[in-house]
Enzyme design. Structure first.
Site, short mmCIF file in Angstrom:
data_model
loop_
_atom_site.label_atom_id
_atom_site.label_comp_id
_atom_site.label_asym_id
_atom_site.label_seq_id
_atom_site.Cartn_x
_atom_site.Cartn_y
_atom_site.Cartn_z
N ARG A 1 -0.52 -97.51 13.57
CA ARG A 1 -1.12 -97.78 14.89
C ARG A 1 -0.50 -99.01 15.54
O ARG A 1 -0.45 -99.10 16.77
CB ARG A 1 -2.64 -97.92 14.73
CG ARG A 1 -3.06 -99.05 13.84
CD ARG A 1 -4.47 -98.88 13.30
NE ARG A 1 -4.58 -97.79 12.34
CZ ARG A 1 -5.71 -97.44 11.74
NH1 ARG A 1 -6.83 -98.08 12.00
NH2 ARG A 1 -5.73 -96.45 10.87
N LYS B 1 0.11 -100.54 -1.48
CA LYS B 1 -0.64 -99.37 -1.95
C LYS B 1 -0.76 -99.41 -3.47
O LYS B 1 0.09 -99.93 -4.16
CB LYS B 1 0.08 -98.09 -1.51
CG LYS B 1 -0.05 -97.79 -0.03
CD LYS B 1 0.61 -96.47 0.34
CE LYS B 1 0.60 -96.22 1.83
NZ LYS B 1 -0.74 -95.99 2.40
N1 BES Z 1 0.69 -93.49 6.28
C1 BES Z 1 -0.66 -93.82 5.91
C2 BES Z 1 -1.59 -92.61 6.04
C3 BES Z 1 -1.32 -91.50 5.06
C4 BES Z 1 -1.95 -91.49 3.83
C5 BES Z 1 -0.46 -90.47 5.39
C6 BES Z 1 -1.68 -90.46 2.94
C7 BES Z 1 -0.19 -89.46 4.50
C8 BES Z 1 -0.79 -89.44 3.27
C9 BES Z 1 -1.17 -94.93 6.82
O1 BES Z 1 -0.22 -95.86 7.20
C10 BES Z 1 -2.22 -95.67 6.07
O2 BES Z 1 -1.90 -96.27 5.09
N2 BES Z 1 -3.44 -95.57 6.56
C11 BES Z 1 -4.55 -96.22 5.97
C12 BES Z 1 -5.29 -96.96 7.08
C13 BES Z 1 -6.33 -97.92 6.56
C14 BES Z 1 -5.67 -99.05 5.83
C15 BES Z 1 -7.12 -98.42 7.73
C16 BES Z 1 -5.45 -95.15 5.36
O3 BES Z 1 -5.64 -94.11 5.98
O4 BES Z 1 -5.93 -95.37 4.26
MN MN Z 2 0.07 -97.40 5.79
#
Ligand code: BES
Ligand code: MN
Ligand code: ZN
Length: 494
Positions: free
Chosen positions: A347, A272
């Site tokens: 997922r 991230k």
């Molecule tokens: N845990 C995150 C989603 C999230 C983001 C929860 C901000 C709470 C606050 C999840 O694992 C993630 O990183 N999702 C990505 C998916 C994408 C890479 C397809 C997202 O939503 O950006």
């Molecule tokens: Mn994630």
């Protein structure tokens, strides 16, 4: 504690009375207290222009004019809009105000809100008080002193008292469960990793009287859980699959509840960026926390349904053993997944958790997961997204959510989303692009439930409040415990 005293004769540090907005005359306990004070309360409220908005409070010192040291008037909003959520909010605001005033003993006189029964009314108010007074202070040397020691509820008479007692019991049960979920979410990620979460689940299950089994890496390998193992492989702390079972006698159906338990989500090799790698990522196990907290309350709730709780616990970190973009892994149900983004880890771990739950033959499966930023883009902090292959199940969940004050909104699962989740080299890929991200994540999960009635609740918007946005009198910053009260409501019915 419950008694049938008259409110105006109650000795306490703070007596809480509700007031409706738009110039409505005081009623119930507020009117009685006002009368005992010779109209002082109503005239001061008017002079100080107290609008009785939901969440607003006003404190009147009685200087010995009543046995109560203070009267806390708490806004209920317009009477025509009155509902249980307004009572919950008003009770939370009053309790916080009482704590600010350093009150030790507070009294909540009886309230009626037809057609709601006294037990439902009491439950909502008790939830408001208990959740309003919540704080996460175990890592503070100096506790900034919670002063409220005693909360007394008044009933109008002996017949009313039964309902108040039942509401108090359920309110405390719901609030305690929510508090456990909040605490788990607020725990820092160095303290709460997958193995620790599994230990806590085991300990909690033992106390509550649930069966608990924990699958370690060997057990997961034996079950063919290549998906969760691949995500968990990047961390020095191994993954765990936590399984909790509540089996009441004569249960007619089984519900599986499944939670995402990522104790820290760094994104993995697709690390991230600064703006998104926040403390918030410790809350990526909020779905798992909600499952453990809900399971733990079921025996005391005497839920009539058999419930299987499954939590996929991992830490998503970059290292030499991490899953890489391009890797292909095989989930327990045989489906292969190309990992095209290691940050779409939720997922992937849920693929195995859902397949495991489905194999246990439940009548329906409900999963909770902080799955996508996309759901947050859609709803801010105000609602969780629900997606499902079964409209009847969604309707019942939406109904339960409505009754608890936890906002939930349905998104569609168009078949076209699935096309985006197909991989050129495997059965599926774990990321299908930004747009419609919440729905694409959900339709990926659908591939692992074996066509059983299933609902996915994306709680990324509501699980953790980073700023004041979305907070309220009983919803603090940090972990909210979202989902626990809805699940408990859903599982209390047959
Ligand atoms: N845990 C995150 C989603 C999230 C983001 C929860 C901000 C709470 C606050 C999840 O694992 C993630 O990183 N999702 C990505 C998916 C994408 C890479 C397809 C997202 O939503 O950006
Ligand atoms: Mn994630
Ligand atoms: Zn995540």
């Amino acid at each position: 504690m419950i008694s049938t005293q008259a409110p105006e004769r109650c000795a306490c540090d703070a007596l809480v009375v509700g007031a409706y907005a738009e110039g409505a005359p005081l009623e119930g306990a507020a009117a009685k207290v006002d009368q005992a004070l010779g109209g002082l309360l109503s005239s001061v409220l008017a002079e100080e222009r107290f609008k009785a908005k939901p969440g607003h409070t006003f404190v009147l010192h009685t200087h010995g004019k009543t046995p109560a040291k203070r009267i806390i008037a708490t806004g209920l909003g317009p009477k025509v809009e009155a509902n249980l959520e307004r009572l919950r909010v008003a009770a939370g605001a009053a309790a916080r105000r009482a704590a600010d005033a350093r009150a030790k003993h507070i009294v909540l006189p009886a309230v009626t809100l037809p057609p709601h029964h006294p037990d439902a009314v009491t439950q909502a108010r008790v939830e408001g008080v208990a959740l309003g007074l919540y704080r996460f202070s175990r890592y503070k040397q100096q506790e900034d002193g919670m002063t409220v020691e005693r909360v007394e509820l008044l009933a109008t008479d002996a017949s009313h008292q039964k309902g108040v007692e039942e509401g108090l019991r359920r309110g405390l049960l719901f609030a305690d469960a929510t508090t456990l979920a909040r605490d788990l979410v607020n725990e820092p990620p160095n303290q709460l990793n997958p193995t620790r979460l599994a230990e806590i689940a085991g300990e909690t299950a033992r106390i509550a009287g649930l069966r608990c089994s924990v699958l370690d890496v060997d057990a997961m390998q034996a079950q063919g859980m290549g998906a969760i193992l691949s995500i968990g492989g990047g961390s020095a702390v191994p993954p765990r699959l936590i399984v909790l079972e509540y089996t009441p006698p004569k249960a007619k159906r089984t519900v599986a509840i499944v939670g995402k338990g990522v104790t820290f989500d760094s994104g993995g090799i697709n690390l991230k960026k600064d703006e998104t790698m926040l403390e918030t990522m410790k809350a990526d196990m909020a779905g798992g926390a909600a499952v453990i907290a809900t399971m733990q309350a079921l025996p005391a709730l005497k839920s009539p349904v058999r419930v299987l709780g499954v939590v996929a616990a991992v830490e998503n970190l970059p290292s030499g053993t991490s899953v890489k973009p391009g890797d292909i892994v095989r989930a327990m149900n045989g489906k292969t997944i190309e990992i095209n983004n290691t940050d779409a880890e939720g997922r992937v771990i849920l693929a195995d958790a859902l397949a495991y739950a489905a194999q246990r033959n439940p009548d329906e499966i409900i999963d909770l997961a902080t799955l996508t930023g996309s759901a947050m883009i859609a709803f801010g902090y105000l609602a969780a997204a629900v997606m499902s292959n079964n409209q009847r199940l969604v309707n019942r969940l939406l109904d339960a959510a409505e009754r608890t004050g936890e906002r939930m909104w349905q998104l569609p699962l168009y078949e076209e989303y699935l096309e985006k989740m197909r991989s050129p080299v495997a059965d599926l890929q774990n990321s299908g692009g930004r747009y419609g991200g919440a729905q694409k994540g959900a339709i990926f999960l659908r591939e692992f439930v074996d066509s059983r009635p299933w609902a996915h609740i994306d709680i990324a918007p509501t699980a953790f409040l980073e700023t004041d946005e979305g907070t309220g009198p009983y919803l603090p910053k940090g972990g909210t415990g979202y989902g626990v009260r809805t699940l408990l409501t859903y599982l209390s019915g047959s």
